[in-house]
Write an enzyme that holds these catalytic residues in place. Structure first.
Site, PDB file in Angstrom:
ATOM      1  CE1 TYR A 138       2.631   0.603   0.519  1.00 33.48           C
ATOM      2  CE2 TYR A 138       2.559  -0.231  -1.733  1.00 33.48           C
ATOM      3  CZ  TYR A 138       2.652  -0.451  -0.374  1.00 33.48           C
ATOM      4  OH  TYR A 138       2.785  -1.725   0.099  1.00 33.48           O
TER       5      TYR A 138
ATOM      6  CG  ASN B 119      -0.504  -1.806  10.480  1.00 37.25           C
ATOM      7  OD1 ASN B 119      -0.785  -1.616  11.661  1.00 37.25           O
ATOM      8  ND2 ASN B 119      -1.386  -2.251   9.608  1.00 37.25           N
TER       9      ASN B 119
ATOM     10  CB  CYS C 224      -1.069  -2.524   6.136  1.00 42.58           C
ATOM     11  SG  CYS C 224      -0.804  -4.057   7.026  1.00 42.58           S
ATOM     12  CG  HIS C 225      -5.240  -6.607   4.050  1.00 40.64           C
ATOM     13  ND1 HIS C 225      -5.507  -6.210   5.357  1.00 40.64           N
ATOM     14  CD2 HIS C 225      -6.436  -6.801   3.458  1.00 40.64           C
ATOM     15  CE1 HIS C 225      -6.817  -6.195   5.533  1.00 40.64           C
ATOM     16  NE2 HIS C 225      -7.406  -6.544   4.398  1.00 40.64           N
TER      17      HIS C 225
ATOM     18  CD  GLU D 232     -10.758  -6.699   3.032  1.00 39.34           C
ATOM     19  OE1 GLU D 232     -10.840  -5.704   2.288  1.00 39.34           O
ATOM     20  OE2 GLU D 232     -10.085  -6.703   4.081  1.00 39.34           O
TER      21      GLU D 232
END
Length: 167
Positions: free
Chosen positions: A92, A115, A123-124, A150
């Site tokens: 953040y 979001n 946002c993850h 990912e």
């Protein structure tokens, strides 16, 4: 006229909303926003196809018109999220620095929470400064699953590139 259609995914049922020109929001439940038609448009089919490719590890970047509704600060944060590379994470604080206010990490967290187009606006990929997973609209287990998808595919890409270089 806004349209919504629901799709089954590996993380549950997702509703995708479009305004005739761009994707405007997504939701995890069959929560029906007011004033929206249930209608599977070409754009919604395209968004679903890209999401399914993402879940299978075949898509790293989304190619969709987006129009999330939010404040100027939220828009800055969401644009910053789009810059986080596939398979990587930022804190953040990193995002706050990127939007020009290093002290705004808490405000970044609130914007992240608002979001409206999760996954596509990633946002993850935002984690706590200590490296821990914190907050996600779909729950931490979903966030963990997205990051695992990912990570697995990112490491496969690196392994393939390393192999190609050695030849």
């Amino acid at each position: 006229m806004n349209n919504i259609f629901y799709y089954e995914t590996i993380i549950g049922k997702i509703g995708i909303v479009e305004n005739g020109m761009a994707i405007t929001q997504m939701n995890f439940a069959e929560k029906m926003p007011k004033g929206i038609n249930i209608n599977e448009t070409v754009l919604l089919k395209r968004a679903n196809m890209q999401l399914q490719e993402y879940f299978c590890g075949k898509r790293k970047i989304f190619d969709l018109p987006l129009a999330p509704s939010g404040t100027e600060f939220q828009q800055k944060v969401w644009n910053s999220l789009l810059e986080i590379p596939y398979g990587k994470t930022k804190s953040y604080k990193d995002i706050a620095k990127n939007v020009g206010n290093i002290k705004a990490a808490r405000a970044v967290g609130m914007a992240n929470n608002k979001n409206p187009i999760f996954i596509i606006i990633p946002c993850h990929r935002v984690i706590g400064a200590n490296g821990k997973l914190v907050g996600y609209a779909g729950g931490l287990s979903v966030k963990e699953k997205l990051l695992a998808i990912e990570k697995q595919n990112y490491e496969s890409i690196i392994a393939i590139r390393s192999y190609q270089v050695k030849m």
